[in-house]
Motif scaffolding. Structure first.
Motif, PDB file in Angstrom:
ATOM      1  N   LYS A 195      -4.978  -2.197  -1.986  1.00 32.89           N
ATOM      2  CA  LYS A 195      -3.842  -3.060  -2.296  1.00 32.89           C
ATOM      3  C   LYS A 195      -4.151  -4.558  -2.137  1.00 32.89           C
ATOM      4  O   LYS A 195      -3.466  -5.400  -2.688  1.00 32.89           O
ATOM      5  CB  LYS A 195      -2.650  -2.695  -1.395  1.00 32.89           C
ATOM      6  N   ILE A 196      -5.159  -4.872  -1.340  1.00 36.09           N
ATOM      7  CA  ILE A 196      -5.463  -6.289  -1.094  1.00 36.09           C
ATOM      8  C   ILE A 196      -6.823  -6.670  -1.674  1.00 36.09           C
ATOM      9  O   ILE A 196      -6.918  -7.514  -2.566  1.00 36.09           O
ATOM     10  CB  ILE A 196      -5.432  -6.605   0.420  1.00 36.09           C
ATOM     11  N   PRO A 199      -7.337  -5.935  -5.800  1.00 37.30           N
ATOM     12  CA  PRO A 199      -6.661  -6.872  -6.709  1.00 37.30           C
ATOM     13  C   PRO A 199      -7.180  -8.303  -6.585  1.00 37.30           C
ATOM     14  O   PRO A 199      -7.305  -9.012  -7.584  1.00 37.30           O
ATOM     15  CB  PRO A 199      -5.199  -6.817  -6.281  1.00 37.30           C
ATOM     16  N   LEU A 200      -7.496  -8.722  -5.358  1.00 40.48           N
ATOM     17  CA  LEU A 200      -7.937 -10.108  -5.184  1.00 40.48           C
ATOM     18  C   LEU A 200      -9.340 -10.325  -5.736  1.00 40.48           C
ATOM     19  O   LEU A 200      -9.674 -11.409  -6.187  1.00 40.48           O
ATOM     20  CB  LEU A 200      -7.871 -10.516  -3.712  1.00 40.48           C
TER      21      LEU A 200
ATOM     22  N   PHE B  87      -0.460 -12.739   1.084  1.00 40.32           N
ATOM     23  CA  PHE B  87      -1.127 -12.010   0.009  1.00 40.32           C
ATOM     24  C   PHE B  87      -0.820 -12.747  -1.291  1.00 40.32           C
ATOM     25  O   PHE B  87       0.330 -12.729  -1.752  1.00 40.32           O
ATOM     26  CB  PHE B  87      -0.631 -10.565  -0.047  1.00 40.32           C
ATOM     27  N   PRO B  88      -1.817 -13.404  -1.886  1.00 41.14           N
ATOM     28  CA  PRO B  88      -1.531 -14.314  -3.008  1.00 41.14           C
ATOM     29  C   PRO B  88      -1.024 -13.601  -4.252  1.00 41.14           C
ATOM     30  O   PRO B  88      -0.386 -14.207  -5.086  1.00 41.14           O
ATOM     31  CB  PRO B  88      -2.869 -14.998  -3.268  1.00 41.14           C
ATOM     32  N   HIS B  89      -1.303 -12.299  -4.350  1.00 41.31           N
ATOM     33  CA  HIS B  89      -0.913 -11.571  -5.567  1.00 41.31           C
ATOM     34  C   HIS B  89       0.434 -10.874  -5.399  1.00 41.31           C
ATOM     35  O   HIS B  89       0.828 -10.095  -6.258  1.00 41.31           O
ATOM     36  CB  HIS B  89      -2.001 -10.568  -5.928  1.00 41.31           C
ATOM     37  N   MET B  90       1.098 -11.136  -4.290  1.00 44.46           N
ATOM     38  CA  MET B  90       2.397 -10.497  -4.074  1.00 44.46           C
ATOM     39  C   MET B  90       3.469 -11.570  -3.903  1.00 44.46           C
ATOM     40  O   MET B  90       3.199 -12.646  -3.399  1.00 44.46           O
ATOM     41  CB  MET B  90       2.368  -9.654  -2.791  1.00 44.46           C
TER      42      MET B  90
END
Lengths: 285, 372, 374
Positions: A195-196, A199-200, B87-90
């Motif tokens: 989840k982290i 994606p990053l 969390f940059p994508h959330m």
């Protein structure tokens, strides 16, 4: 003071034009060649004015090549399919294996981890010809020569180190605190990875995958030695145009155009994705 | 609410010992501030407690239970980071929801939980934004909201106000005690700002080089700093430090500053003749009318106002610099010659060689320098 | 009358085409007298750095004139302006030691080696960098680099010293002492200095006058005392001062001898009409909405004041910061003694008319400052 002078603008334009011509001209020329017959291509002086013909493309697609010496069967379309199958499968396997490995190397420093990572990278330093002979022998013993499985295995030599090293860098760039924060919030390490971290590092994984795909697509030597006609990719298949009655420039040109198109399309698509992904950035919050 | 105990923790990175046999206890519902310069080991300590790194030696107990075999996600901790670590994508909502999604709560429960904490931190209007669309202050509040969302019994706050401007920092300094009290959590708070430490800490542990140098209430530390280094870390302007050799007189121990006697009541006779450093907080020095007895003659060098205080740099006849501080709006000299008076009761005496405070019978001493 | 060192007259700065680009500085006019220390204060993007760079000559002036010692210089190259500058990013020369960096500033002055050495030594003592003079910039801390950069600017005998965020990275333990020393150094030599800062504490500590900027517009240009006591508008009032001014939106009503401000939740603050001058009363009655401001140190505790409950009581050694909740909001108080108030304890808070600021509810412009009592 901050406004550039007109002269500077003109000079910059000229310089840019020269660079563009230098890099784009061969591609442009090949594109033109693909619509010409061998006769017009070999005419002296060469001319940009000609009657375009689709005969080259027709020959490639139907698999029948008519030359002065007679009609030849060519397997270009099959080669193209081979290229796509080999490259896609190789990259997919390399991603499945390489991304978790890259994460492990980025996040878990253990004794010898650096050495292992370097050894994997060093596979890319060795000239393919050096390993080709023993490899062929082993593959023959193991019955892997001239199989897709064997080829894909060898292609890992190209794809895996590339993905491992590029993706590892992206994982290392993610602040450890961001992952810690997710762990502490109550999620397992695997959830954190999914989840982290994934994606990053997405843009990095895409870039690495793309590069690996291009390298796999362009590979020549491994496929030349290890694959028979029906499993050859386009790079090797193009040799068929060097016939006893001469080199079929027109067909080579159209084969190049056709074989470059997928990588080019992929690069253009991923470029957009990459820019978007990188500007997401702000990993530091 | 829970308790936290650290027993003889050692953490090394290669040959570098980051935490050196450190022990610490935090009581239920207490806010303990870890204060010290960067590199003191504060952040490493928090990470050990959180469980994202492991100690080389020693034991960590949360609520009395050894947690060495419990993974970070099961320790029941909320943590806020100095760099926010969002969390940059959330979206802000998903960021704050992350401790709630882990527990398998229903969608409605998660949404309600996020809304509640977001309202508390006044960010309920930006929940759909991604971190890059948030202002610095909103990022900081989102990070805090995320730490609080799961109502963890133990909160670790790693210098959460470091990266926001002075105004926001002040605002949060007033807001945090209420938030933390409402939460009822046990808190370990890391900071490099002595004002934050004094304002927020029930107790302060002063750390340097992987050890706790002094632990006590803000009063303990401000009124009886264990050594010169700690005295210099607390107070703005910084404490004045002057070399002196105490002498003995009929009224007890005194020192001479520019040939003017300053009595040090309650100071033991053993310091007489020893090279010492006298520590004078700028607010313990006052200007007196010229000619008054006991005044030390000085020259005013410059006046620099500082947050409702007026700070004056003065020079003694021997060329020693002294900073004097007084509430803004009270009269004082702007330039030229002046006289200052020193309150001997408020003076500290340190051993020059070791830097340690020489305890005085007159200064409140509730120091427990050794870690519990 | 002392002579004018710098005169900025109607200066505009556009990034991009004039009148169409980003308008960073708007119609700025200000004067700096010889021997003055001026602070350009504002948050990032307020135009303060653009102004400084125009004065130094690193940025072209879009419109208007800049005069140094009476001579227009806006078209001059930086080197022709005799201006010394300390850069925010330090800009120390990496291959030179700290000593060489500082001495380099004197290269053009043709001073003898002896004089140069003496000057360098004295500035090193002033800035507490004597022990790092032989080191290279890359091997010293940010605070030390900043002090070296300050030394390089201060050592020069320039007509104007420009200091961009000069003390932001300084070690907290050194800050108060160095502020005093630097202020003394500048005053003693009669230097003229402009410092750019976002930190109002720094501006208050060092400057004779502060120019508060926001959105490219000069909001107020006055002494720290005047800005504190008579802020021109709500922005200046809340930007300058720490802890910041308490502000509450309020309605105004008045009848006969009473002027009444209505805060949130029906809280009413009644003042005698005579607490305000006739002119101010007239201004107040024209408005329905105002903003009340009171500085935290000016709030008094007294029986019979507005009822409030202590929410936070923070002792900082030499100050106590208290936040008290009342129906209309939260009031912050600063007291100079240790205040023993328990959390939840009831207190009365009083807003003396003499320290009450009233701002226009729409424009934020100041209407009354308490000092203008009838």
């Amino acid at each position: 003071m901050e406004t550039t002078s007109t002269l500077e603008k003109i000079l910059r334009l000229i310089a840019l034009t020269l660079v563009v011509i230098f890099f784009m001209f061969p591609i442009f020329w090949i594109f033109l060649m693909s619509f010409q017959t061998n006769e017009t291509i070999l005419a002296i002086p060469p001319s940009v004015i000609f009657t375009p013909t689709l005969s080259n493309y027709a020959a490639l697609i139907t698999g029948k090549l008519t030359t002065a010496a007679g009609t030849l069967d060519i397997a270009f379309m099959r080669n193209l399919m081979n290229s796509i199958f080999l490259s896609v499968t190789s990259v997919a396997i390399a991603l499945v294996l390489g991304v978790p490995a890259a994460y492990a190397f980025a996040r878990h420093k253990f004794k010898g981890s650096e050495d292992i990572a370097f050894t994997l990278l060093s596979f890319r330093f060795a000239p393919p010809l050096l390993v080709l002979l023993p490899l062929t022998q082993y593959f023959q013993w193991l019955g892997l020569a001239d199989t897709y499985f064997g080829l894909i295995w060898v292609y890992q030599l190209i794809c895996l180190p590339l993905i491992l090293w590029i993706v590892r860098g992206y994982f290392e760039d993610i602040s450890a605190d961001v992952e810690y924060a997710y762990r502490i919030a109550g999620h397992s390490w695997f959830a954190t990875f999914r989840k982290i971290a994934l994606p990053l590092a997405g843009p990095g994984i895409a870039a690495a995958g793309l590069l690996a795909f291009i390298f796999a697509w362009n590979n020549f030597v491994f496929a030349l030695v290890l694959a028979s006609a029906d499993k050859q990719p386009v790079t090797v298949g193009a040799l068929a145009f060097v016939t006893s009655s001469g080199i079929q420039y027109g067909q080579i040109a159209s084969a190049i155009v056709l074989s470059v198109t997928p990588t080019l399309a992929l690069a253009l698509y991923a470029q957009r994705y990459l820019v978007e992904g990188l500007s997401l950035g702000a990993v530091k919050g | 609410m829970t308790t936290l105990q650290l027993k003889n923790i050692v953490k090394r990175y290669k040959t570098n010992t980051v935490l050196d046999n450190l022990s610490l206890e935090v009581a239920e519902g207490e806010t303990l501030v870890l204060f010290g310069p960067s590199g003191a080991g504060k952040t490493v300590l928090l990470r050990l407690v959180a469980g994202v790194i492991d100690p080389d030696e020693g034991q960590i107990l949360i609520g009395g239970d050894d947690v060495s075999d419990i993974d970070a996600e099961h320790r029941g901790i909320g943590m806020a980071f100095q760099n926010f670590a969002l969390f940059p994508h959330m979206s802000a909502f998903d960021n704050i929801a992350s401790p709630l999604t882990a527990t398998g709560s229903t969608k409605d429960a998660i949404s309600a939980g996020v809304q509640k904490v977001a309202k508390l931190l006044k960010i309920d209007h930006v929940l759909t934004h991604h971190p890059k669309a948030l202002s610095n202050g909103q990022k900081q509040r989102t990070a805090l909201a995320r730490a609080l969302a799961g109502s963890p019994p133990l909160l670790l706050l790693d210098d959460p106000l470091r990266n926001v401007d002075a105004k926001l920092r002040f605002e949060m300094r007033l807001e945090l005690p209420r938030l933390l009290a409402a939460q009822g959590a046990t808190v370990v708070y890391v900071t490099q700002d002595y004002k934050e430490a004094m304002a927020l800490g029930d107790r302060i542990a002063v750390m340097s080089q992987g050890r706790i140098r002094q632990i006590g209430t803000p009063e303990d530390i401000y009124n009886a700093p264990a050594d010169i280094e700690i005295a210099r870390l607390f107070g703005d302007p910084t404490i004045n430090l002057l070399d002196v050799v105490p002498k003995s007189g009929p009224d007890g121990v005194y020192v001479e500053l520019s040939n003017v006697k300053v009595a040090l009541p309650g100071m033991p006779a053993s310091v007489v003749g020893k090279t010492c450093v006298i520590g004078l907080r700028p607010e313990a020095i006052a200007f007196t009318d010229a000619g008054a007895a006991g005044g030390i003659p000085v020259t005013v060098e410059a006046e620099t106002p500082l947050n409702e205080k007026t700070v004056t740099l003065v020079l003694t006849a021997r060329g020693r610099e002294i900073l004097v501080s007084r509430p803004a709006g009270t009269p004082g000299p702007v330039s030229g010659p002046a006289r200052i008076a020193v309150d001997g009761h408020a003076a500290f005496l340190f051993d020059k060689e070791s830097g340690a405070l020489i305890p005085s019978a007159a200064t409140p001493m509730t120091r427990n320098g050794e870690a519990a | 009358m002392s002579e004018t060192a710098l005169f900025i007259n109607g200066v505009d700065k556009f990034y991009g085409p004039i009148d169409h680009g980003v308008h960073a500085v708007k119609q700025l006019s200000m004067d700096v007298k010889k021997g003055e220390i001026i602070a350009l204060l504002g948050s990032s993007g307020c135009g303060k750095t653009s102004t400084l760079r125009m004065v130094a000559g690193f940025e072209a002036v879009s419109r208007g004139t800049i005069s140094l010692k009476g001579r227009e210089v806006q078209t001059f190259a930086p080197v022709k302006r005799n201006v010394a500058m300390a850069f925010e990013g330090y800009s120390l020369y990496p291959p030179l030691t700290v000593r060489e960096n500082i001495a380099f500033a004197l290269k053009a002055s043709k001073l003898s080696q002896g004089v140069v050495d003496e000057k360098v030594a004295s500035i090193a003592k002033l800035l507490e960098i004597e022990d790092i003079m032989g080191r290279y910039p890359s091997s010293i801390s940010g605070g030390q680099q900043q002090r070296a950069s300050l030394g390089r600017a201060l050592i020069r005998d320039a007509d104007l010293h420009l200091l961009d965020e000069p003390m932001g990275q300084l070690e907290p333990q050194l800050r108060a002492l160095l502020r005093g020393r630097i202020k003394h150094f500048i005053k003693e030599r009669g230097l003229t200095a402009i410092l750019v800062t976002h930190d109002q504490t720094e501006a208050n500590a060092l400057a004779d006058r502060i120019a508060v900027m926001e959105g490219g517009v000069l909001q107020q240009f006055d002494t720290p005392q005047m800005i504190k006591e008579r802020p021109a508008n709500l922005f200046t009032g809340t930007f300058v001062g720490e802890p910041p001014m308490n502000v509450f939106p309020a309605g105004v009503s008045g009848s006969g001898e009473i002027v009444s401000f209505g805060l949130n939740e029906g809280v009413k603050l009644d003042y005698k009409a005579s607490d305000f001058s006739h002119a101010v009363r007239g201004e107040l009655m024209k408005r329905s909405k105002v903003v009340l401001g009171i500085r935290p140190y000016a709030v008094r505790r007294s029986e019979g004041g507005v009822g409030a409950k202590v929410a936070v009581n923070q002792w900082l050694g030499d100050q106590t910061h208290i936040a008290a909740d009342f129906a209309g909001g939260t009031m912050v108080l600063v007291e100079h003694d240790r205040t023993n108030l328990a959390i939840g304890e009831s207190v009365g808070i009083r807003l003396d008319p003499s320290s009450l600021h009233v701002f226009d509810g729409e424009s934020g412009r100041a209407i009354s400052h308490g000092q203008e009592l009838a």
